[in-house]
Design a protein around this motif. Structure first.
Motif, short mmCIF file in Angstrom:
data_model
loop_
_atom_site.label_atom_id
_atom_site.label_comp_id
_atom_site.label_asym_id
_atom_site.label_seq_id
_atom_site.Cartn_x
_atom_site.Cartn_y
_atom_site.Cartn_z
N ASN A 199 0.83 -1.21 0.00
CA ASN A 199 0.00 0.00 0.00
C ASN A 199 0.87 1.27 0.00
OD1 ASN A 199 -2.32 -1.74 2.06
ND2 ASN A 199 -2.68 -1.16 -0.05
N ASN A 213 -3.63 1.08 -11.02
CA ASN A 213 -2.41 0.53 -10.40
C ASN A 213 -1.35 0.18 -11.43
OD1 ASN A 213 -3.93 0.73 -8.10
ND2 ASN A 213 -4.17 -1.46 -7.76
N SER A 265 -7.84 1.87 -3.49
CA SER A 265 -8.82 2.40 -2.52
C SER A 265 -8.56 3.89 -2.27
CB SER A 265 -8.76 1.61 -1.22
OG SER A 265 -7.44 1.54 -0.74
O1 PAF Z 1 -5.89 -0.42 -1.21
C1 PAF Z 1 -5.96 -1.02 -2.30
O2 PAF Z 1 -6.51 -0.54 -3.29
C2 PAF Z 1 -5.40 -2.43 -2.40
O3 PAF Z 1 -4.88 -2.76 -1.15
C3 PAF Z 1 -4.34 -2.64 -3.49
C4 PAF Z 1 -3.58 -3.92 -3.20
C5 PAF Z 1 -3.37 -1.48 -3.57
C6 PAF Z 1 -4.99 -2.89 -4.82
O4 PAF Z 1 -5.69 -1.81 -5.36
#
Ligand code: PAF
Length: 316
Positions: A199, A213, A265
């Motif tokens: 993270n 990502n 997130s």
């Molecule tokens: O927080 C998130 O979004 C997830 O933990 C991760 C692994 C970064 C994937 O989007």
């Protein structure tokens, strides 16, 4: 506490992960799962319309019981605490009607900022942590898109009584029945840090660059910052004696690839004008680094950048 799968379950916080877990458990206990939401209007909407899961282009609907009043739910066997870290302080006192000495409280927050808050709360029952790489994307109230399968680790932070350990095995069994890949871990703190390092390298950067990502790997500047931020956090983990898995940079890059089209997130929070988990992720690493006298300039940079984004939309 029981070693058979728990029957009375309350999920606190109908965000992306909370809704995803609720839909998984609704398959086993149709109509019996409770959702507790601080927002009474949204709770009424969920009670009326249920939850919708979008998975591989298919929509599935699940009736749910939802309320903003924990008294209406009463004591349960298992609480899945799925609110984000910043919401923990106002949420924890509202859980009391759900908890008895026999309740297992399972906390699903990202980062490490939640640990002192949970440990200081002195709630009845046993506290365990869940660390997951399940992907979930909230499309609207009660509407969640499955964002990819991923392993989930469960464990206690310290000593736990034998009956609580049995209860956690029962919970692992429940999730397996729901189709999740679950392990009970002896050293959950190492798992918390393994996930934290991922993270640390992904979330703030996707918010800063407003990208999925996978796009971090195609941007030389972002990739350099990812590497540096993860290595700084790994130095902090090592100084604290935490048994992190080898090559955290390679693991973070692998997660970027595996979740290439995910909106992290943190970027979901920024796009939704919500408070992010930056304090619990890069902020918490920075705090530990300062305490230990370790340089963490990249985590400081990422922390400041996301705080600046939040300042653009959060009041005060
Ligand atoms: O927080 C998130 O979004 C997830 O933990 C991760 C692994 C970064 C994937 O989007």
């Amino acid at each position: 506490m029981r070693d058979t799968p728990p029957k009375r379950v309350a999920i606190v916080g109908p965000g992306a992960l909370g809704c995803l877990l609720a839909t998984a458990l609704c398959r086993i206990f149709p109509g019996e799962i409770w959702v507790l939401d601080h927002d009474s209007q949204r709770a009424a909407l969920l009670q009326h319309s249920g939850l919708t899961l979008e998975r591989a282009g298919r929509l599935e609907h699940f009736p749910i019981q939802a309320t903003a009043d924990a008294q209406r739910i009463g004591p349960v066997d298992l609480v899945l605490l799925c609110v984000k870290s910043p919401a923990l302080p106002p949420t924890l006192p509202s859980l009391l009607p759900l908890l008895t000495e026999n309740t297992l409280l399972l906390a699903w927050q990202n980062g490490i900022g939640h640990l002192p808050v949970l440990l200081g709360a002195e709630l009845p029952g046993a506290l365990a942590l869940a660390v997951t790489s399940l992907g979930a994307h909230l499309l609207g109230p009660g509407r969640v898109r499955f964002g990819g399968a991923g392993a989930t680790s469960l464990g206690f932070l310290g000593e736990a009584p034998p009956e609580a350990r049995l209860a956690l095995q029962g919970v692992a069994e429940l999730f397996r029945m729901a189709g999740l890949e679950v392990l009970v871990e002896a050293d959950i703190l190492a798992q918390v840090w393994n996930k934290l390092l991922v993270n640390v390298g992904i979330n703030a950067l996707t918010a800063m660059y407003h990208c999925e990502n996978g796009a971090l790997l195609e941007n030389g500047e972002a990739l350099g910052l990812l590497r540096a931020a993860v290595l700084e956090a790994a130095s902090v983990a090592q100084a604290k004696g935490i048994a992190i898995a080898p090559d955290p940079v390679a693991r973070t890059i692998a997660v970027c690839r595996a979740t290439a089209s995910n909106i992290s997130s943190m970027l979901q929070d920024v796009r939704g004008n919500r408070q992010t988990e930056i304090e619990a992720i890069n902020g918490a690493v920075l705090e530990e680094a300062i305490r230990l006298g370790i340089a963490a300039p990249v985590n400081a940079e990422l922390f400041a950048a996301v705080k600046a984004l939040e300042k653009g939309y959060l009041p005060g």
